[in-house]
Design a protein around this motif. Structure first.
Motif, PDB file in Angstrom:
ATOM      1  N   MET A   1      22.665  51.774 -43.365  1.00 33.50           N
ATOM      2  CA  MET A   1      21.315  51.383 -43.767  1.00 33.50           C
ATOM      3  C   MET A   1      20.368  52.567 -43.623  1.00 33.50           C
ATOM      4  O   MET A   1      19.562  52.841 -44.488  1.00 33.50           O
ATOM      5  CB  MET A   1      20.840  50.227 -42.865  1.00 33.50           C
ATOM      6  N   ARG A  52       7.049  48.219 -51.844  1.00 25.70           N
ATOM      7  CA  ARG A  52       8.361  47.584 -51.830  1.00 25.70           C
ATOM      8  C   ARG A  52       9.456  48.530 -51.351  1.00 25.70           C
ATOM      9  O   ARG A  52      10.631  48.254 -51.517  1.00 25.70           O
ATOM     10  CB  ARG A  52       8.712  47.064 -53.224  1.00 25.70           C
ATOM     11  N   LEU A  57       9.323  46.807 -46.677  1.00 28.58           N
ATOM     12  CA  LEU A  57       9.781  45.447 -46.943  1.00 28.58           C
ATOM     13  C   LEU A  57      11.172  45.299 -46.351  1.00 28.58           C
ATOM     14  O   LEU A  57      12.091  46.008 -46.737  1.00 28.58           O
ATOM     15  CB  LEU A  57       9.821  45.177 -48.443  1.00 28.58           C
ATOM     16  N   GLY A  58      11.316  44.398 -45.386  1.00 27.56           N
ATOM     17  CA  GLY A  58      12.612  44.186 -44.755  1.00 27.56           C
ATOM     18  C   GLY A  58      13.663  43.858 -45.790  1.00 27.56           C
ATOM     19  O   GLY A  58      13.483  42.947 -46.591  1.00 27.56           O
ATOM     20  N   HIS A  60      16.553  42.491 -45.563  1.00 29.21           N
ATOM     21  CA  HIS A  60      17.199  41.182 -45.470  1.00 29.21           C
ATOM     22  C   HIS A  60      16.191  40.054 -45.313  1.00 29.21           C
ATOM     23  O   HIS A  60      16.514  38.895 -45.515  1.00 29.21           O
ATOM     24  CB  HIS A  60      18.170  41.163 -44.289  1.00 29.21           C
ATOM     25  N   SER A  61      14.961  40.410 -44.941  1.00 30.21           N
ATOM     26  CA  SER A  61      13.968  39.373 -44.719  1.00 30.21           C
ATOM     27  C   SER A  61      13.013  39.234 -45.890  1.00 30.21           C
ATOM     28  O   SER A  61      12.406  38.190 -46.087  1.00 30.21           O
ATOM     29  CB  SER A  61      13.161  39.672 -43.455  1.00 30.21           C
ATOM     30  N   HIS A  62      12.880  40.307 -46.668  1.00 30.73           N
ATOM     31  CA  HIS A  62      11.894  40.335 -47.749  1.00 30.73           C
ATOM     32  C   HIS A  62      10.500  40.025 -47.231  1.00 30.73           C
ATOM     33  O   HIS A  62       9.711  39.353 -47.889  1.00 30.73           O
ATOM     34  CB  HIS A  62      12.259  39.330 -48.862  1.00 30.73           C
ATOM     35  N   THR A  63      10.183  40.459 -46.031  1.00 34.63           N
ATOM     36  CA  THR A  63       8.830  40.324 -45.512  1.00 34.63           C
ATOM     37  C   THR A  63       8.398  41.667 -44.951  1.00 34.63           C
ATOM     38  O   THR A  63       9.224  42.463 -44.520  1.00 34.63           O
ATOM     39  CB  THR A  63       8.735  39.267 -44.402  1.00 34.63           C
ATOM     40  N   ARG A  64       7.087  41.899 -44.973  1.00 32.84           N
ATOM     41  CA  ARG A  64       6.622  43.169 -44.447  1.00 32.84           C
ATOM     42  C   ARG A  64       6.237  42.984 -42.997  1.00 32.84           C
ATOM     43  O   ARG A  64       5.829  41.901 -42.603  1.00 32.84           O
ATOM     44  CB  ARG A  64       5.454  43.687 -45.279  1.00 32.84           C
ATOM     45  N   PRO A  65       6.317  44.030 -42.175  1.00 33.49           N
ATOM     46  CA  PRO A  65       6.120  43.871 -40.736  1.00 33.49           C
ATOM     47  C   PRO A  65       4.672  43.886 -40.281  1.00 33.49           C
ATOM     48  O   PRO A  65       4.376  43.516 -39.168  1.00 33.49           O
ATOM     49  CB  PRO A  65       6.872  45.069 -40.147  1.00 33.49           C
ATOM     50  N   TYR A 110      10.263  40.565 -57.027  1.00 33.41           N
ATOM     51  CA  TYR A 110      11.106  39.512 -56.457  1.00 33.41           C
ATOM     52  C   TYR A 110      12.564  39.910 -56.349  1.00 33.41           C
ATOM     53  O   TYR A 110      13.267  39.398 -55.496  1.00 33.41           O
ATOM     54  CB  TYR A 110      11.022  38.244 -57.298  1.00 33.41           C
ATOM     55  N   VAL A 414      20.404  40.168 -54.125  1.00 37.79           N
ATOM     56  CA  VAL A 414      18.989  39.801 -54.110  1.00 37.79           C
ATOM     57  C   VAL A 414      18.056  40.982 -53.871  1.00 37.79           C
ATOM     58  O   VAL A 414      16.853  40.832 -54.014  1.00 37.79           O
ATOM     59  CB  VAL A 414      18.691  38.730 -53.044  1.00 37.79           C
ATOM     60  N   LEU A 416      16.019  44.515 -54.224  1.00 37.65           N
ATOM     61  CA  LEU A 416      15.350  45.169 -55.336  1.00 37.65           C
ATOM     62  C   LEU A 416      16.131  46.379 -55.798  1.00 37.65           C
ATOM     63  O   LEU A 416      16.770  47.055 -55.014  1.00 37.65           O
ATOM     64  CB  LEU A 416      13.959  45.608 -54.883  1.00 37.65           C
TER      65      LEU A 416
END
Lengths: 421, 358
Positions: A1, A52, A57-58, A60-65, A110, A414, A416
């Motif tokens: 990673m 992005r 953008l995580g 595996h989480s698709h959320t920002r910290p 997305y 999933v 990007l």
């Protein structure tokens, strides 16, 4: 990673090193307030929030910290340079020193197909926009009361999705030919693929509605039940409701359903002032069966509208649990007179037989119901020894239904495609 | 007349003695009272022009059933309806805010449990200590306290919050988490959750909480234009890890009448891409300024309760009011772990536990 992250960041630097000057073109331009991107004005803070890259953008989480302006570090972050523009992304450098990219398209924001196109095409449906719903115009239009074959619905994910979208449009969906050995979890979790779906309530995970002597709820008697929505006394009334007819050999007891949204739309056109009262005045609903240790109460207006677009959003109406005594204590007489006038008019339309779809449910038949829109009820029945009328009911959160429609399948890629930027 | 018809039916012909529900609901004609007999205890005897004679309650005791039943205290009643008048907004953590309740006391004594729940509803959070400390004990705790059923959600019935190498949620990394409320993208965002510390042996990782209602009230009193934006602009949220797609749009602050009722604020999942499509730039700019004002208050350490939870500590949090976060913590090294477990509960089920008559 970390290796991939390093490669991505190197690639981004390369894209910027070739574009030292601020780029302006018709696709992306820096402006005083932020960026004009494909004709849409973005604010500086928004561009930073939309980064992005894998750092923001995580994966595996698709959320920002964090927030784009969090703490004292970046109080007024600004987009300073536009780099490469590709089909789905724009490279950007910000005043906090970060280099990343923002999406131009649903696909960029997305992820790859089919998620991106589902989001673009189905967002209004899962938001229950009235424009995507089909309000009932008669009591028995063929499409609205169509029975879907269970085996076809569960044959493929696309078929299941088609059935659920039908349910959203009409507020109701009927399934038939369900094998009699299947229980509620089998049907909802394994068959329809809606995981972690069933919501436990005061009636447990699955409520078996059948005749009881000394019933603790009107549903457990043999009397007719006028049209209503369920669990109005819950602070958060459940949204999706399942009815699974296990057995029905009694005389009478036909089930019926009414589209309340159709009624409200008619009242909006003919008596809008009455609709306003139903949405402005909350009333108390209460459920306190003696000796059960249950005490639920809350306040709701009967009708609620979407605050953004004015769509009809939810109805809550359960005559048995209306706490009229409390209503009389909490509202002045004049308010209550106006409310009753509105409510009685509304109920007269709800109980108009021409709006009702009636059916004698048979064992193996299954109904998915929008408890925020469609009323259900039953006619009275007579019960004799040896007869049974058993309907299993459960509830579910809307979001799990919507997620089933919108989400990717197991194994779908999933993340990007920023490597292709 | 119709109102009295609805509010009466306390006779056994009209009101289910085992359900506490009216037996008839579809008589919506203009019935009139024809005769009043008199008052006995909590009821008025009445006859109507449809030929029926029954009783009308003239007190809350009468209204709540066929017999004489105790009603919950008005304080508990109003707390369960989330009325601001009985809530205590806090902008600094006082001793009362951080009061700790002994688990064995509340588990063994229903009145003390109700006191604990009332404290939670008043302040938006409440602390229990000396709870069982093994994994999965949280469900046993809820069972013992009779605060069930819990709410199954995308994280399961019991969400286990500990460090993951490839986290599917920001909570599962070791970074600092800014103050937030949970799952704002749910149409029905969970109202309360139990946050149970099973182990907290790593450096850092202190938990902190702040009262959004206090901050919102401050903005309402000092910058009403920003308050209006926070209560009217719908913010889109989106969470889409693998095989899930959760989305919704809600105002940051929701009102019930004039009362502050619910707050949704989770910066990690704001869907800015959708926000651009919902509102014009000018509206959004004003909203971001209002939101920044709120966030500066929420992130003010002076407004924050901060504690390093120990094994056996449990916090009940009002997810519609109190934001939570944590400091960064170290991973790797000689060992030790940080393991928290979370279970969500619907408001109605917490309310039920507070109001139920034994």
């Amino acid at each position: 990673m970390l290796g991939r992250l390093g490669a991505s960041l190197n690639a981004l630097s390369t894209r910027f090193s070739k574009n030292l000057q601020v780029r302006t073109n018709s696709t992306a331009q820096l402006t005083e307030s932020g960026m004009l991107l494909d004709g849409r004005q973005l604010l500086h803070v928004e561009t930073r929030n939309m980064c992005r890259c894998e750092k923001c953008l995580g994966k595996h989480s698709h959320t920002r910290p964090n927030l784009p302006f969090q703490g004292s570090n970046f109080p007024d972050v600004r987009a300073e340079e536009i780099g490469r523009v590709s089909d789905n992304f724009v490279s950007v450098r910000w005043s906090d020193g970060h280099e990343g990219l923002i999406a131009r398209t649903f696909r960029g924001d997305y992820g790859p197909e089919p998620l991106a196109s589902r989001v673009e095409n189905l967002t209004d449906i899962i938001r229950r926009r009235n424009s995507e719903q089909i309000f009932w115009t008669g009591s028995n239009p063929e499409e609205q009361t169509k029975f879907w074959d269970w085996n076809w619905v569960v044959e493929s994910s696309d078929n299941t999705r088609e059935f659920l979208i039908h349910y959203i449009r009409y507020g109701i969906g009927f399934l038939t030919n369900i094998p009699l050995h299947l229980q509620m979890r089998d049907i909802v979790h394994d068959g329809l693929g809606i995981v972690r779906a069933i919501r436990k309530t005061v009636f447990a995970e699955v409520d078996l509605v059948r005749f009881q002597n000394n019933p603790t709820n009107a549903g457990y008697g043999t009397g007719g039940l006028p049209g209503h929505t369920d669990l109005a006394y819950y602070n958060q009334t459940p949204h999706v409701q399942f009815f699974h007819c296990l057995e029905n050999t009694v005389d009478g007891g036909e089930s019926f359903w009414v589209d309340a949204f159709s009624v409200i739309r008619e009242m909006q056109e003919t008596v809008p002032e009455l609709v306003e009262r139903l949405s402005d005045i909350p009333i108390t609903f209460r459920y306190t069966p003696p000796g059960t240790g249950v005490f639920h109460l809350t306040n709701h207006p009967v009708v609620q509208f979407d605050k953004l677009n004015g769509d009809i959003h939810q109805v809550i109406d359960h005559p048995w649990s209306m706490d009229t005594a409390m209503f009389a204590r909490t509202h002045p007489l004049e308010t209550r007179i106006k409310w009753w006038e509105a409510y009685l008019h509304y109920r007269s339309l709800i109980e108009d037989g021409s709006r009702t779809y009636t059916r004698f449910l048979r064992g193996g038949e299954f109904v998915v119901l929008d408890n925020w829109r469609v009323y259900h009820g039953r006619k009275e029945f007579t019960w004799k020894e040896g007869q049974e009328r058993v309907v299993a009911t459960s509830y579910m959160d809307w979001n799990h239904m919507a997620s089933r429609i919108m989400s990717t399948e197991v194994g779908d890629h999933v993340f990007l495609e920023i490597d292709q930027h | 007349a119709v109102v009295s018809t609805q509010s009466t039916g306390r006779c056994s012909d009209c009101f289910g003695g085992t359900s506490n529900q009216p037996l008839h609901t579809n008589d919506y004609t203009n019935i009139k009272i024809s005769h009043v007999e008199g008052i006995k205890d909590h009821f008025l005897s009445v006859s109507w022009d449809d030929g029926h004679s029954g009783i009308v309650p003239i007190s809350e005791t009468g209204a709540y059933g066929n017999g004489y039943k105790r009603t919950p205290s008005s304080r508990y009643y109003d707390l369960s309806l989330r009325k601001n008048a009985v809530q205590t907004f806090w902008d600094t953590p006082t001793n009362e805010v951080i009061k700790r309740f002994e688990y064995s006391d509340v588990a063994d004594d229903s009145d003390k449990l109700k006191e604990f729940l009332a404290h939670f509803m008043q302040y938006g959070l409440a602390f229990l200590f000396n709870t069982p400390q093994e994994p999965d004990d949280l469900l046993k705790i809820l069972y013992n306290l009779k605060i069930t059923p819990y709410w199954d959600n995308m994280f399961g019935i019991l969400s286990k919050v500990s460090f993951q190498r490839d986290p599917t949620n920001q909570a599962f990394n070791n970074q600092r988490l800014a103050a937030h409320t949970d799952m704002p993208y749910y149409t029905q965002t969970p109202s309360a959750y139990f946050f149970h510390c099973v182990a907290n042996e790593l450096d850092g990782g202190e938990s902190f909480w702040s009262d959004t209602f206090s901050a919102v009230k401050h903005i309402r009193d000092t910058e009403p234009d920003k308050y209006d934006l926070l209560t009217t602009i719908l913010v889109p949220f989106r969470q889409y890890p693998k095989e899930w797609h959760m989305a919704g749009r809600y105002p940051t602050v929701e009102l019930m009448g004039d009362d502050i009722y619910r707050v949704r604020d989770c910066c990690f999942v704001i869907d800015t891409y959708q926000f651009l499509r919902d509102y014009d730039a000018e509206t959004r700019e004003r909203w971001w300024q209002a939101y920044r004002t709120l966030r500066l208050l929420m992130e003010d350490p002076a407004r924050t309760v901060q504690q390093k939870l120990g094994a056996g500590d449990l916090v009940l949090i009002d997810n519609w009011r109190v934001q939570h976060g944590r400091n960064a913590f170290s991973v790797g090294g000689a060992g030790g772990r940080r393991a928290m477990e979370v279970a969500y509960i619907e408001w109605s089920h917490v309310q039920n536990r507070l109001l139920k008559m034994e």
